[in-house]
Design a protein around this motif. Structure first.
Motif, PDB file in Angstrom:
ATOM      1  N   MET A   1      30.296  53.695 -23.178  1.00 25.79           N
ATOM      2  CA  MET A   1      30.967  54.957 -23.082  1.00 25.79           C
ATOM      3  C   MET A   1      30.486  55.866 -21.833  1.00 25.79           C
ATOM      4  N   THR A   2      29.053  55.766 -21.873  1.00 30.83           N
ATOM      5  CA  THR A   2      28.343  56.449 -20.630  1.00 30.83           C
ATOM      6  C   THR A   2      29.017  55.817 -19.340  1.00 30.83           C
ATOM      7  N   ILE A   5      31.210  57.835 -17.205  1.00 31.85           N
ATOM      8  CA  ILE A   5      31.109  59.005 -16.538  1.00 31.85           C
ATOM      9  C   ILE A   5      30.256  58.603 -15.380  1.00 31.85           C
ATOM     10  N   ASP A   6      29.372  57.718 -15.468  1.00 32.47           N
ATOM     11  CA  ASP A   6      28.392  57.472 -14.442  1.00 32.47           C
ATOM     12  C   ASP A   6      29.133  56.532 -13.266  1.00 32.47           C
ATOM     13  N   SER A  10      25.405  54.962  -8.719  1.00 29.57           N
ATOM     14  CA  SER A  10      24.166  55.491  -9.339  1.00 29.57           C
ATOM     15  C   SER A  10      23.376  54.619 -10.020  1.00 29.57           C
ATOM     16  N   ARG A  11      24.332  53.799 -10.965  1.00 29.16           N
ATOM     17  CA  ARG A  11      23.730  52.979 -11.597  1.00 29.16           C
ATOM     18  C   ARG A  11      22.936  51.866 -10.693  1.00 29.16           C
ATOM     19  N   GLY A  14      19.757  53.388  -9.141  1.00 29.47           N
ATOM     20  CA  GLY A  14      18.778  53.521 -10.220  1.00 29.47           C
ATOM     21  C   GLY A  14      18.026  52.215 -10.540  1.00 29.47           C
ATOM     22  N   THR A  15      18.977  51.228 -10.607  1.00 25.31           N
ATOM     23  CA  THR A  15      18.158  49.642 -10.797  1.00 25.31           C
ATOM     24  C   THR A  15      17.466  49.425  -9.605  1.00 25.31           C
ATOM     25  N   LEU A  18      14.104  51.132  -9.750  1.00 25.82           N
ATOM     26  CA  LEU A  18      13.168  50.673 -10.762  1.00 25.82           C
ATOM     27  C   LEU A  18      12.624  49.507 -10.565  1.00 25.82           C
ATOM     28  N   LEU A  19      13.316  48.354  -9.801  1.00 26.96           N
ATOM     29  CA  LEU A  19      12.811  47.050  -9.130  1.00 26.96           C
ATOM     30  C   LEU A  19      11.861  47.242  -8.255  1.00 26.96           C
ATOM     31  N   LEU A  21       9.837  50.036  -8.303  1.00 28.09           N
ATOM     32  CA  LEU A  21       8.617  50.584  -9.017  1.00 28.09           C
ATOM     33  C   LEU A  21       7.844  49.205  -9.658  1.00 28.09           C
ATOM     34  N   MET A  22       8.914  48.290 -10.053  1.00 26.78           N
ATOM     35  CA  MET A  22       8.198  47.211 -10.710  1.00 26.78           C
ATOM     36  C   MET A  22       7.340  46.277  -9.717  1.00 26.78           C
ATOM     37  N   PHE A  24       6.066  47.490  -6.912  1.00 29.86           N
ATOM     38  CA  PHE A  24       4.868  48.307  -6.566  1.00 29.86           C
ATOM     39  C   PHE A  24       3.548  47.878  -7.672  1.00 29.86           C
ATOM     40  N   SER A  25       3.971  47.480  -8.938  1.00 31.38           N
ATOM     41  CA  SER A  25       2.840  47.456  -9.990  1.00 31.38           C
ATOM     42  C   SER A  25       2.459  45.868 -10.048  1.00 31.38           C
TER      43      SER A  25
ATOM     44  N   LEU B  99      14.937  56.001 -15.774  1.00 29.87           N
ATOM     45  CA  LEU B  99      15.788  54.799 -15.380  1.00 29.87           C
ATOM     46  C   LEU B  99      15.896  53.707 -16.534  1.00 29.87           C
ATOM     47  N   ARG B 206      24.508  61.378 -15.748  1.00 33.59           N
ATOM     48  CA  ARG B 206      23.103  60.886 -16.143  1.00 33.59           C
ATOM     49  C   ARG B 206      22.241  61.843 -15.298  1.00 33.59           C
TER      50      ARG B 206
END
Lengths: 169, 297
Positions: A1-2, A5-6, A10-11, A14-15, A18-19, A21-22, A24-25, B99, B206
């Motif tokens: 459903m979301t 809207i998104d 942007s999805r 975001g991914t 996140l990748l 940041l992962m 970087f770790s 996220l 979002r």
């Protein structure tokens, strides 16, 4: 459903974040691991998997650093510190939670103060105390102060846990 | 009525039966935390080398803490490091947890959470060693820079006066981000899912959901993370000691390493104690108001 809207964009952004940041770790760790596999006497560059991984480096490092002795020492310290800390903090935490007495609030406050104190504010006097006890260069020099230094956290933790339990009817 | 109840309960209960239960714990705590703390405060008024006779100097050690460039510098460095040890981890943790919340629960979100937490489980000394290699003259960071044509920027990052302090700071960011992500992900998990459904029905994007639902709900988690990380920054020792030992010069010196050095290398126990006391007061100045605000809410 979301998803309706998104926006797709942007999805994806975001991914990607996140990748990143992962990466970087974990990339720093992978990098160190790859270096550990390089042949001896070379100065490796950047991120590359060696053509011939030298797994024996780990054995060599283990033996050179005398890891068995070091681990043995750590295990001995843990075996002394943990049971004693648990026993003392369980007794104290239970009493503070379930058997409050005149002044127990003050004692709890003093324990909580200890949660925030930096080692820097205690390290010199502890060193002289240990010296006066004749325990320098022994594991007891770590064991005995650590039990004291761990009391704030463990007593507070135990007090909170016992406090959440229903009292006897 | 509640006072009657309390009074009745108190009368039935012996006054100090709990005391002997607390005493053993309190005795070790007093002997190895409170007593040393009192001694540190006492030493801070003396000029003492740790062995010979001590001379009373009043507040002179405290004056030195705030006037000698190396001592004041170490305090200022730890304040500067809060950008990297406190602010950045919180921003990264918030972004990552939002996220992760956005993507469907599944293998990817679990992997993301696990990978981001890995640096946190390393001993700090190990984390420092990882980054000493990354930053070294022949290390991967310089290698990557050369590869993308920025070879002119390459340098031994921890040995350069201009970059050492932020470079050390990034190590702290790397370690603490995972803790923040974990804390905030747990906080998001406690938000009532019907809020998200309602927001979605109302057509909230979002970004809108993040600002209007998640961030306000995470307020107490952010306060907890900030308090913990500020305490850790002011008391930091391991990372700096292993990565730079305060150098080059005094560019990355922090109070923790300096206290150690003053006590065990230059035998200025009084001065080290004054620095330790100042540090403790700074930490209490952060903790007491945040706790007070937290409790009042």
């Amino acid at each position: 459903m979301t998803a309706n809207i998104d926006s797709r964009g942007s999805r994806i952004t975001g991914t990607i974040v996140l990748l990143a940041l992962m990466a970087f770790s974990v990339v720093p760790l992978i990098s160190l691991f790859l270096v550990a596999l390089q042949p001896r006497g070379t100065s490796p560059k950047g991120l590359n998997f060696p053509t011939e991984p030298h797994w024996e480096n780990f054995l060599l490092a283990w033996n050179t650093a005398n890891m068995w002795a070091l681990l043995g020492s750590s295990v001995f310290i843990a075996l002394m510190v943990v049971p004693v800390s648990l026993l003392l903090s369980t007794l104290a935490g239970y009493a503070l939670a379930k058997m409050p007495f005149l002044g127990s609030g003050v004692l709890l406050g003093l324990f909580i103060l200890g949660l925030t104190l930096p080692f820097e504010a205690m390290i010199a006097p502890i060193y002289y105390q240990i010296r006066d006890l004749g325990l320098l260069n022994t594991q007891w020099a770590i064991i005995i102060p650590l039990i004291g230094l761990y009391m704030p956290f463990s007593v507070y933790w135990m007090k909170q846990s016992f406090g959440n339990m229903p009292s006897e009817p | 009525m509640s006072t009657n109840l309390a009074r009745g309960r108190r009368r039935r209960r012996p006054r100090a039966i709990g005391l002997p239960w607390v005493l053993p714990a309190f005795a070790v705590y007093a002997a190895f935390v409170l007593y040393p703390l009192a001694n540190t405060i006492r030493y801070s008024f003396f000029d003492w080398d740790g062995i010979g006779p001590a001379t009373w100097v009043g507040l002179q050690n405290y004056a030195s803490v705030f006037t000698q460039p190396n001592l004041l510098g170490s305090i200022l460095n730890s304040v500067y490091l809060m950008i990297f040890f406190v602010a950045l981890p919180i921003v990264i943790g918030l972004s990552a947890s939002i996220l992760i919340q956005d993507i469907r629960a599944g293998a990817f979100s679990v992997t993301a959470r696990v990978l981001m937490f890995i640096p946190q489980i390393l001993p700090l000394a190990g984390a420092a060693i990882v980054w000493v290699w990354l930053y070294s003259a022949n290390g991967p960071l310089n290698e990557v820079l050369s590869a993308v044509g920025l070879g002119a920027m390459a340098r031994p990052w921890l040995g350069d006066f201009a970059t050492a302090l932020p470079a050390v700071g990034i190590i702290g960011t790397w370690v603490a981000s995972g803790l923040c992500t974990l804390l905030f992900t747990a906080g998001i998990g406690r938000i009532d899912p019907s809020l998200f459904e309602a927001a979605a029905l109302d057509g909230a994007s979002r970004t809108r959901r993040a600002y209007s639902i998640i961030l306000p709900a995470l307020r107490s988690e952010v306060v907890v993370a900030a308090t913990l990380l500020i305490i850790a920054t002011l008391g930091s020792f391991d990372i700096i000691y292993m990565a730079t030992n305060g150098g080059p010069g005094y560019t990355t010196m922090v109070p923790g390493v300096l206290v150690y050095r003053l006590v065990f290398t230059s035998q200025q126990v009084g001065l080290a104690s004054a620095l330790g006391v100042v540090l403790t007061i700074m930490i209490l100045a952060v903790v007491i108001p945040t706790q007070w605000i937290g409790r009042r809410k």
